[in-house]
Design a protein around this motif. Sequence first.
Motif, PDB file in Angstrom:
ATOM      1  N   GLU A  52       0.704  -1.229   0.128  1.00  0.00           N
ATOM      2  CA  GLU A  52       0.057   0.091   0.047  1.00  0.00           C
ATOM      3  C   GLU A  52       0.885   1.337  -0.028  1.00  0.00           C
ATOM      4  O   GLU A  52       0.513   2.156  -0.876  1.00  0.00           O
ATOM      5  CB  GLU A  52      -0.724  -0.018   1.345  1.00  0.00           C
ATOM      6  CG  GLU A  52      -2.093   1.372   1.329  1.00  0.00           C
ATOM      7  CD  GLU A  52      -2.859   0.973   2.252  1.00  0.00           C
ATOM      8  OE1 GLU A  52      -3.709   2.136   2.642  1.00  0.00           O
ATOM      9  OE2 GLU A  52      -3.020  -0.145   2.962  1.00  0.00           O
ATOM     10  N   GLU A  53       2.059   1.212   0.641  1.00  0.00           N
ATOM     11  CA  GLU A  53       2.676   2.451   0.729  1.00  0.00           C
ATOM     12  C   GLU A  53       3.450   2.732  -0.530  1.00  0.00           C
ATOM     13  O   GLU A  53       3.744   3.933  -0.739  1.00  0.00           O
ATOM     14  CB  GLU A  53       3.915   2.169   2.124  1.00  0.00           C
ATOM     15  CG  GLU A  53       4.688   3.565   2.232  1.00  0.00           C
ATOM     16  CD  GLU A  53       5.686   3.203   3.393  1.00  0.00           C
ATOM     17  OE1 GLU A  53       6.355   4.108   3.583  1.00  0.00           O
ATOM     18  OE2 GLU A  53       5.425   2.202   4.115  1.00  0.00           O
ATOM     19  N   VAL A  54       4.075   1.516  -1.205  1.00  0.00           N
ATOM     20  CA  VAL A  54       4.696   1.587  -2.458  1.00  0.00           C
ATOM     21  C   VAL A  54       3.748   2.366  -3.461  1.00  0.00           C
ATOM     22  O   VAL A  54       4.124   3.178  -4.354  1.00  0.00           O
ATOM     23  CB  VAL A  54       5.228   0.352  -2.817  1.00  0.00           C
ATOM     24  CG1 VAL A  54       5.548   0.472  -4.378  1.00  0.00           C
ATOM     25  CG2 VAL A  54       6.336  -0.013  -2.029  1.00  0.00           C
ATOM     26  N   LYS A  55       2.339   1.801  -3.584  1.00  0.00           N
ATOM     27  CA  LYS A  55       1.529   2.436  -4.299  1.00  0.00           C
ATOM     28  C   LYS A  55       1.068   3.701  -4.121  1.00  0.00           C
ATOM     29  O   LYS A  55       1.009   4.606  -5.059  1.00  0.00           O
ATOM     30  CB  LYS A  55       0.063   1.416  -4.033  1.00  0.00           C
ATOM     31  CG  LYS A  55      -0.907   1.741  -5.010  1.00  0.00           C
ATOM     32  CD  LYS A  55      -0.645   1.052  -6.446  1.00  0.00           C
ATOM     33  CE  LYS A  55      -1.874   1.437  -7.438  1.00  0.00           C
ATOM     34  NZ  LYS A  55      -1.563   1.063  -8.982  1.00  0.00           N
ATOM     35  N   ASN A  56       1.104   4.102  -3.014  1.00  0.00           N
ATOM     36  CA  ASN A  56       0.654   5.639  -2.489  1.00  0.00           C
ATOM     37  C   ASN A  56       1.979   6.501  -3.022  1.00  0.00           C
ATOM     38  O   ASN A  56       1.752   7.785  -3.362  1.00  0.00           O
ATOM     39  CB  ASN A  56       0.375   5.907  -0.853  1.00  0.00           C
ATOM     40  CG  ASN A  56      -0.693   5.106  -0.646  1.00  0.00           C
ATOM     41  OD1 ASN A  56      -1.531   5.116  -1.506  1.00  0.00           O
ATOM     42  ND2 ASN A  56      -0.899   4.934   0.604  1.00  0.00           N
ATOM     43  N   LYS A  57       3.295   6.086  -2.663  1.00  0.00           N
ATOM     44  CA  LYS A  57       4.401   6.847  -2.806  1.00  0.00           C
ATOM     45  C   LYS A  57       4.572   7.006  -4.582  1.00  0.00           C
ATOM     46  O   LYS A  57       5.087   7.961  -5.080  1.00  0.00           O
ATOM     47  CB  LYS A  57       5.501   6.093  -2.537  1.00  0.00           C
ATOM     48  CG  LYS A  57       6.615   6.959  -2.510  1.00  0.00           C
ATOM     49  CD  LYS A  57       7.961   6.263  -1.818  1.00  0.00           C
ATOM     50  CE  LYS A  57       7.994   6.671  -0.533  1.00  0.00           C
ATOM     51  NZ  LYS A  57       9.258   6.123   0.217  1.00  0.00           N
TER      52      LYS A  57
END
Length: 246
Positions: A52-57
């Motif tokens: 999720e963090e990679v997708k957001n970044k």
Amino acid sequence: EANQKLKHNNDNSNTMMKSSLILLISLLAAPALNAFQFMKNFKVPTHDPYEEEVKNKFGDKKLAVLTGTSSGLGRKTALALLKTGEYHVVGLVRDLDKMEAVAEVDGYDMSSFTPIQCELNSFESVRNFCEKVDEFRLNKPIDRLICNAGVYQPSLPDAKWSVDNHEQTMQINYLSHFLMISLLMKSMMDSPDPRVIMVGSVTGNDNTVGGGGVYPIADLHDLDGFKAGFENPVAMADGYGFIGAK
């Protein structure tokens, strides 16, 4: 003798019964095994804590690492990549304040650009840079590593030395980039289309001063300078005297 024959017959009967039983089990099991053939490539799902963090970044953008981002070809390359909307660019720079000014003047999309400070005349600084890149990217693979940064001082009368006691042009332009490639190579393995790009400008253009057949020719001879350890006072890879333009 009658007992031996009886025993022999019983043994044969047991063997036949066992064979028949094994055959029956195989016949019964075959359809069941075939029924699960669709699962032969099944992999147990794994939880990705960074998904999720990679997708957001990064969203769906590729990740590019570019050295020498604040001037020259690097500056133009970063802007061109950002304008496509397809890349998040990590820019290696010596001076973060200068990079901030350049990004403002050129109108960089700062949501897709991350500058990280590094001194290419220090192997330790290169290692720290690679660690910061790995921390920043989480488990996002690097798609492009563009080795662009370099110095060219043709009128320099005497050699200057890096933190690691090598002639600084060779360390900045080559040795530190090779170290960086070796450290970041694993981070590129999961990219569907990874590329390492080595940039040459003046030296690859025979229509400009310093390039092509213009003196002095960059002849490495037998690499006697490397054989001698390539540390101060050995300034040239060929083992000859220092020539800044070479």
